[in-house]
Design a protein around this motif. Structure first.
Motif, mmCIF file in Angstrom:
data_model
loop_
_atom_site.group_PDB
_atom_site.id
_atom_site.type_symbol
_atom_site.label_atom_id
_atom_site.label_comp_id
_atom_site.label_asym_id
_atom_site.label_seq_id
_atom_site.Cartn_x
_atom_site.Cartn_y
_atom_site.Cartn_z
ATOM 1 N N GLU B 252 26.203 -0.151 7.640
ATOM 2 C CA GLU B 252 26.047 1.184 8.230
ATOM 3 C C GLU B 252 27.237 2.091 7.918
ATOM 4 O O GLU B 252 27.087 3.284 7.683
ATOM 5 N N THR B 255 27.288 4.539 5.082
ATOM 6 C CA THR B 255 26.357 5.679 5.083
ATOM 7 C C THR B 255 26.898 6.874 5.853
ATOM 8 O O THR B 255 26.289 7.927 5.844
ATOM 9 N N TRP B 256 28.017 6.712 6.487
ATOM 10 C CA TRP B 256 28.410 7.682 7.504
ATOM 11 C C TRP B 256 28.920 9.024 6.979
ATOM 12 O O TRP B 256 29.491 9.112 5.898
ATOM 13 N N ASP B 257 28.681 10.034 7.836
ATOM 14 C CA ASP B 257 29.373 11.302 7.653
ATOM 15 C C ASP B 257 30.367 11.438 8.811
ATOM 16 O O ASP B 257 30.498 10.507 9.627
ATOM 17 N N SER B 260 29.050 10.629 12.330
ATOM 18 C CA SER B 260 28.257 9.413 12.565
ATOM 19 C C SER B 260 28.904 8.489 13.589
ATOM 20 O O SER B 260 28.207 7.885 14.412
ATOM 21 N N ARG B 263 28.121 9.679 17.008
ATOM 22 C CA ARG B 263 26.750 9.360 17.426
ATOM 23 C C ARG B 263 26.599 7.877 17.745
ATOM 24 O O ARG B 263 25.966 7.497 18.726
ATOM 25 N N ALA B 264 27.209 7.051 16.902
ATOM 26 C CA ALA B 264 27.070 5.604 17.105
ATOM 27 C C ALA B 264 27.728 5.175 18.416
ATOM 28 O O ALA B 264 27.197 4.341 19.147
ATOM 29 N N ALA B 267 25.660 6.441 21.313
ATOM 30 C CA ALA B 267 24.393 5.708 21.423
ATOM 31 C C ALA B 267 24.629 4.274 21.901
ATOM 32 O O ALA B 267 23.677 3.505 22.052
ATOM 33 N N LYS B 269 26.168 1.909 20.275
ATOM 34 C CA LYS B 269 25.955 0.937 19.200
ATOM 35 C C LYS B 269 27.222 0.207 18.780
ATOM 36 O O LYS B 269 27.160 -0.933 18.343
#
Lengths: 316, 447
Positions: B252, B255-257, B260, B263-264, B267, B269
């Motif tokens: 993961e 893939t981040w910006d 991210s 958000r993770a 969330a 996560k």
């Protein structure tokens, strides 16, 4: 006001300057260029000038924060060619451009042939196909960024809900090199498909019905009809669609910039994004320009060849 | 019905007149545009991550300062991604804003900026000396010029899930990078929450990787500005990141910006992230439950030192072609002198580069009614001591800026972590790129 009055006013003697203008307007050999001039001026200002400026910059040592520049010949080009970053970007550019174009042409041909048939809801299908082209590219790409997101991917949520994947093995569409390249190619195809479809559709509708009728009377099979009659006849316009698509794919940076910024670890870095990062983010405007115009000679040659072939094979 | 035919001549006359009216009409119809205006001060800056800051800056500060100085203050806010392209465009056009805010040091724009030495001197008289980080991010020792002015920076603390770390024996969070690795592995195994430190082409990764490097005693350059990337310390830091990725993270992070990790974390996560306090501020407003679980800790200790980077470095420049240079400088002096207002409006996101401007910072941090608990931000009290600049221990210069902007180090760490290259090969490739970049900027006389 009566009709006669309007006409008499329209035909009243005009001043000398107006007469000179009228002389120009009334001549088709002048009017044509005058009418097309705004478009030509627009293209020259918005596309031509920046391009010439980029070409000029690529032979200098200009930086983003500098107005002074010196001519350095081919040094920027020689400097970048040997770097692994540039070579990776060059390779990725070809994979991205050629991969997306093959898919675009195949899918656009299928779609255009399907849209030639009459069926219920055809207008709706046409509208849906055109939507990606109508939407701004950056907005569309941001939409795809969410669709492919590592946490909120609707694809993964759906697959998980269907029991096809579990929460701990979600595919990371933008995290694996091959998946990331497939993703950016997929989004680019989604974006370019409408244009190619419309172009091919125009080509297909321009084939005279008599030719199709004659083929049917002669008993040509569907495959023979397609490969020996339809496709050869649309080849010129198909070449134009391919040319458009190739130029877009070789020069566009929005999809990759929004989705991956060249990652994971430069495996989707293409020349256009590398040019941006080097020239604008990194401040070396000259080297960024050199990267940006590097493929220009090749693209120019491709364009000339495609247009010549298209003209030669033009039969309609 | 009378037939009113429009011939070609009439059509061109009508459309021509229309076009002309469109072009010049506004100037005729709107007299205000032609009237001589009073002094103006045009400011361009980012859309702040804490919205109330923009509200305060644009509607209160700009208005009040304008009234006091008989100046119309115009503030334009743009997204952070548009900063460099906009700056390049303004330089190219030799026209734009009087004050331009970069969120990182902008050394490659030095040639086009006014020397801010007098602003520094004036402020030193008023509020004492700035912190080292401020000078290192705005001064070029080679040309002896302050190419920018920094009123503030944003610390980059460790955001961790207290509930998860508590269950593996670290209720106060990790204190060292080794603890992140060992506890992170346990948390991932027991609860499925990976560590969330980016390995992508984005700014949070750029900061996190440098933090790890510096904590391992590795640097891009020495204090004199000589390239020092190729060292055993850098190799050790790459090997550490590779192990950290393999034991505690997932794909993961490739893939981040920049948003991210926010958000993770929000969330629920991930177990830990390096970020500004934007994560906790959003949590307080949108998700009080997760807000209580996310706590902050200071820079983590590596084998050599405990050090963190600035997350955002606010660097104002005044272009040489600016129309109101004196007004811009005065605004900066007034803004910085009264920085406490900005500190409060930004909910402690921006820390003062001039510490005396917020004398009660510790008190404010120790008792924030919005925070869970109220002293959550107390750990940032000494951020001025452990936050450093990109390019540490040297100055942020044009070569460091290009290495940062083209993600050279991000790619180096990501390649090694993913196994796409060995740590040695990844370092060798990055070092070659850095050598080229340093040579280029040295030749231009900027480094």
């Amino acid at each position: 006001m009566s009709d006669d009055t309007v006409r008499s006013e329209a035909h009243a003697p005009a001043p000398a300057r107006t007469r000179r203008l009228a002389f120009l307007i009334d001549r088709p050999q002048w009017l044509g260029p005058v009418m097309i001039a705004p478009a030509v001026i627009y293209i020259a200002l918005v596309v031509g000038l920046p391009f010439l400026l980029a070409l000029y910059y690529s032979f200098t040592n200009i930086t983003a924060g500098s107005r002074t520049l010196e001519f350095v010949g081919l040094r920027n080009f020689i400097g970048i060619i040997d770097t692994p970053k540039f070579q990776t970007a060059l390779r990725n550019t070809f994979v991205f451009a050629l991969g997306s174009q093959v898919l675009v042409i195949v899918l656009a041909t299928v779609l255009a042939l399907a849209l030639m048939k009459d069926f219920r809801g055809k207008w709706l299908v046409r509208l849906l196909i055109l939507l990606p082209w109508v939407a701004p590219m950056s907005l569309g790409s941001i939409g795809w960024l969410w669709i492919l997101d590592s946490i909120y991917s609707i694809i993964n949520w759906t697959l998980q809900a269907a029991g096809l994947i579990t929460a701990d093995n979600w595919p990371m569409y933008l995290g694996k090199p091959y998946l990331a390249m497939m993703s950016v190619i997929g989004v680019h195809v989604w974006r370019l498909l409408p244009l190619a479809t419309v172009i091919l559709l125009a080509g297909l509708t321009s084939i005279p019905q008599e030719i199709h009728d004659a083929a049917q009377v002669d008993g040509a099979s569907a495959w023979r009809h397609l490969f020996q009659i339809t496709l050869p006849l649309v080849r010129p316009i198909m070449l134009v669609a391919t040319l458009f698509g190739l130029v877009f794919a070789f020069t566009d940076m929005i999809v990759i910039f929004v989705l991956t910024r060249g990652g994971p670890y430069d495996t989707t870095q293409v020349l256009s994004t590398l040019a941006f990062f080097t020239g604008i983010q990194g401040g070396d405007l000259a080297e960024g320009a050199a990267i940006a115009v590097f493929l220009f000679p090749m693209l120019l040659a491709v364009a000339i060849v495609f247009l010549r072939v298209a003209r030669r094979t033009e039969v309609i | 019905m009378a037939e009113q035919r429009v011939n070609r001549r009439q059509f061109i006359k009508a459309t021509g007149a229309g076009a002309l009216a469109t072009g010049i009409g506004a100037n005729i119809i709107v007299p205000g545009r032609a009237r001589a205006a009073k002094k103006t001060l045009k400011i361009l800056q980012w859309v702040h991550f804490v919205p109330p800051y923009d509200e305060w800056f644009n509607k209160k500060l700009a208005k009040e300062w304008g009234e006091k100085n008989d100046t119309e203050v115009i503030v334009d806010n743009i997204g952070i991604a548009g900063i460099n392209p906009r700056a390049t465009a303004e330089v190219s056009a030799q026209k734009g804003h009087d004050l331009f805010l970069f969120n990182w040091p902008p050394p490659s724009f030095e040639e086009q900026t006014v020397d801010m030495k007098d602003v520094y001197q004036e402020l030193e008289k008023k509020v004492g000396k700035p912190i080292d980080l401020c000078v290192k991010s705005t001064y070029n020792p080679k040309t002896k010029k302050y190419y920018a002015f920094s009123p503030s920076f944003t610390p980059d603390p460790v955001n961790y899930r207290q509930d998860l770390f508590g269950q593996v024996g670290l209720p106060n969070g990790p204190k060292t990078w080794d603890e992140v690795r060992t506890a992170g592995a346990k948390i991932k195994k027991q609860f499925g929450n990976p560590v969330g430190i980016g390995l992508a082409n984005e700014i949070d990764t750029a900061m996190a990787m440098r933090t790890i490097m510096y904590a391992h005693g590795a640097h891009e350059q020495d204090s004199a500005g000589n390239l020092t990337l190729n060292s055993k310390e850098t190799l050790e830091s790459i090997k550490f990141v590779k192990a950290l990725f393999q034991e505690t993270m997932t794909d993961e992070v490739f893939t981040w910006d920049a948003s991210s990790n926010n958000r993770a974390m929000l969330a629920g996560k991930i177990s830990v992230a390096l970020n500004a306090i934007s994560i906790t501020r959003v949590a307080e407003k949108e998700n009080p439950d997760i807000s209580k679980k996310i706590q902050l800790t200071k820079a983590l200790r590596g084998p050599v030192r405990a050090i963190g980077l600035e997350h955002v470095m606010q660097c104002y420049v005044v272009w040489k072609f600016a129309e109101n240079i004196e007004g811009a400088k005065k605004f900066l002096i007034d803004y910085t002198t009264n920085f406490r207002q900005a500190y409060v409006a930004g909910e402690f996101y921006d820390f003062p580069c001039w510490p005396k401007t917020v004398p009660d910072a510790s008190k404010l941090l120790a008792n924030d009614p919005k925070a869970h608990p109220a002293d959550k931000y107390k750990v940032l009290d000494d951020a001025l001591n452990w936050a450093t600049n990109v390019g540490y221990p040297g100055y942020a210069n044009a070569a460091i800026d290009e290495i940062y902007g083209t993600w050279v180090l991000n790619v180096m760490f990501a390649k090694a972590a993913s196994g796409a290259a060995t740590p040695e090969d990844a370092l060798k490739e990055a070092d070659a790129q850095c050598r080229r970049i340093f040579a280029k900027w040295k030749e231009k006389g900027m480094v």
